[in-house]
Design an enzyme around this catalytic site. Sequence first.
Site, PDB file in Angstrom:
ATOM      1  N   CYS A 150     -15.365  35.969 -50.426  1.00  0.00           N
ATOM      2  CA  CYS A 150     -15.662  37.408 -50.696  1.00  0.00           C
ATOM      3  C   CYS A 150     -16.403  38.172 -51.055  1.00  0.00           C
ATOM      4  O   CYS A 150     -16.607  39.512 -50.263  1.00  0.00           O
ATOM      5  CB  CYS A 150     -14.107  36.699 -52.294  1.00  0.00           C
ATOM      6  SG  CYS A 150     -12.874  35.828 -51.610  1.00  0.00           S
TER       7      CYS A 150
HETATM    8  C1  UGA Z   1     -15.065  35.775 -55.983  1.00  0.00           C
HETATM    9  C2  UGA Z   1     -14.588  36.593 -57.525  1.00  0.00           C
HETATM   10  O1  UGA Z   1     -15.726  35.589 -58.814  1.00  0.00           O
HETATM   11  C3  UGA Z   1     -13.290  36.166 -57.758  1.00  0.00           C
HETATM   12  O2  UGA Z   1     -12.874  37.445 -59.016  1.00  0.00           O
HETATM   13  C4  UGA Z   1     -12.980  37.694 -56.326  1.00  0.00           C
HETATM   14  O3  UGA Z   1     -10.895  37.354 -56.906  1.00  0.00           O
HETATM   15  C5  UGA Z   1     -12.291  36.272 -55.967  1.00  0.00           C
HETATM   16  O4  UGA Z   1     -13.723  36.652 -55.433  1.00  0.00           O
HETATM   17  C6  UGA Z   1     -11.707  37.130 -54.384  1.00  0.00           C
HETATM   18  O5  UGA Z   1     -12.145  38.255 -54.026  1.00  0.00           O
HETATM   19  O6  UGA Z   1     -10.925  36.517 -54.035  1.00  0.00           O
HETATM   20  P1  UGA Z   1     -15.517  33.211 -55.614  1.00  0.00           P
HETATM   21  O7  UGA Z   1     -15.718  34.073 -54.361  1.00  0.00           O
HETATM   22  O8  UGA Z   1     -13.850  32.634 -55.230  1.00  0.00           O
HETATM   23  O9  UGA Z   1     -14.119  34.568 -55.958  1.00  0.00           O
HETATM   24  O10 UGA Z   1     -16.316  32.547 -55.816  1.00  0.00           O
HETATM   25  P2  UGA Z   1     -17.509  33.285 -57.157  1.00  0.00           P
HETATM   26  O11 UGA Z   1     -17.130  32.100 -58.362  1.00  0.00           O
HETATM   27  O12 UGA Z   1     -16.896  34.416 -58.489  1.00  0.00           O
HETATM   28  O13 UGA Z   1     -18.544  32.225 -56.863  1.00  0.00           O
HETATM   29  C7  UGA Z   1     -19.121  33.604 -55.758  1.00  0.00           C
HETATM   30  C8  UGA Z   1     -20.147  33.117 -55.897  1.00  0.00           C
HETATM   31  O14 UGA Z   1     -21.417  33.096 -56.684  1.00  0.00           O
HETATM   32  C9  UGA Z   1     -20.666  31.084 -55.367  1.00  0.00           C
HETATM   33  O15 UGA Z   1     -21.548  31.226 -54.216  1.00  0.00           O
HETATM   34  C10 UGA Z   1     -21.443  30.762 -56.595  1.00  0.00           C
HETATM   35  O16 UGA Z   1     -21.995  30.001 -56.578  1.00  0.00           O
HETATM   36  C11 UGA Z   1     -22.436  32.091 -57.321  1.00  0.00           C
HETATM   37  N1  UGA Z   1     -22.505  32.499 -58.619  1.00  0.00           N
HETATM   38  C12 UGA Z   1     -21.400  32.611 -59.325  1.00  0.00           C
HETATM   39  C13 UGA Z   1     -23.828  32.385 -58.652  1.00  0.00           C
HETATM   40  O17 UGA Z   1     -24.932  32.011 -58.326  1.00  0.00           O
HETATM   41  N2  UGA Z   1     -24.201  32.749 -59.762  1.00  0.00           N
HETATM   42  C14 UGA Z   1     -23.533  32.788 -60.681  1.00  0.00           C
HETATM   43  O18 UGA Z   1     -24.266  32.617 -61.822  1.00  0.00           O
HETATM   44  C15 UGA Z   1     -21.499  32.643 -60.817  1.00  0.00           C
END
Ligand code: UGA
Length: 422
Positions: free
Chosen positions: A264
């Site tokens: 995403c």
């Molecule tokens: C993300 C959004 O959080 C959702 O709200 C959205 O609906 C979704 O994309 C989408 O557009 O469908 P997702 O891709 O499942 O969800 O993953 P996240 O949990 O948001 O994590 C994304 C990335 O950021 C991961 O690689 C994670 O490791 C990283 N991350 C997350 C960090 O490096 N630091 C943080 O504090 C949080």
Amino acid sequence: MNISIIGTGYVGLVTGVCFAKLGNKVICVDINEKKIEMINKGVPPIYEEGLEQVLVENKNRIEATRDYRYATQNTDVTFICVGTPSEDDGSIDLKFVEEAAEEIGKQLRNKDGWHLVVVKSTVLPGTTGEVVLPLLERHSGKKAGVDFGVAMNPEFLREGIAVRDFLEPDRIVIGYYDDKSREVLRKLYSSFSCPIVETLLSAAEMIKYASNAFLATKISFINEIGNMCKKLGIDAYEVADGMGLDKRIGRAFLDSGIGWGGSCFPKDLDALISWAKRIGEESNIISSVVEVNKRQPLKMIDLLKKHVPELKGKTVGVLGLAFKPNTDDIRESRAIPVVKQLLKEKAVVKAFDPKAMENFKKMFPQIRYCSSAEETLDSDAVLILTKWEEFKKLDYTEKIVIDGRRLLEAKNTAKIYEGVCW
Ligand code: UGA
């Protein structure tokens, strides 16, 4: 309500299954026979925590078919939940959204009575009103806002906790073309206690992009601060905790490390940048957010070389290949640039991931895949790329560990330990 869902990817399936749980009758439409068969047997074709249980419990209210006609004739609302793949220039390919709109339009031609079409796929501002709506009108021969309704209802589901995110959202966004569409969606979501934002179709589309871009911005921001912290001997997590207590900032998405991946954020930010260019606007902040994220994983290699200056012929253990824990998804995983660089420097790479090894193998067949996390530790140095729970239990005492995700257990026990931003 009777609802049809076009597309049974993770958004479509989670949406369908959760609407069924809320008491609605749901018909899922997909072109893939195998998926249809699985859903009809009560087996989700994708892995998502808790999904199978909800599907099984509500099997009498959910069915899957290829047949658009059956789905539209027997439901009052159709959600378009198909994929929007990326083009080379970052823009998104609307092929599947357009196909779905055409098909629904054709079916509406022969349907008596009003029907609501809702776009849930992530599409750029203007798409629902300027692409989907005209296609529906053209193929149905009917008038939007009179004979049928149009709405845009973005999803905010995180992979791995999508069921929970659906059932306990922070907000629901309803972009609507006509009042009746707004009323129907209000009714559909009436059991939810969170705020409901009602707005223009294009504003709803923008809320989705702006939310993802902002979350990615928080991460890249804290990573940039974290890089400074690292130089100064400051723990960026303490800084994030201190900042996060300010209600205007909040602590969420300030975990620094090697950056964001997944299906995403990378795609949505690229699409936003390419779209800004198209409409003659700047996207300086979003472009920098992407740039910071490109460089961040390679910080691990710099830190590794502090302790193992020559990587050629050295064995490097890679713990974690998925873009985040609890998924087998490796799309845009930060492990990809790290492993590429290790191979470029002729290191011997051995890797382990509890779920994502099969997917990673397709991209990197040449590295060694371990049968356990312990086996990976038997290396000249170990890199932690995904924060899997089971990595906490490993014995790091004699190891050189470079940590991209701040695993305290490794931090507190490793012989030599380097955190990316702490
Ligand atoms: C993300 C959004 O959080 C959702 O709200 C959205 O609906 C979704 O994309 C989408 O557009 O469908 P997702 O891709 O499942 O969800 O993953 P996240 O949990 O948001 O994590 C994304 C990335 O950021 C991961 O690689 C994670 O490791 C990283 N991350 C997350 C960090 O490096 N630091 C943080 O504090 C949080």
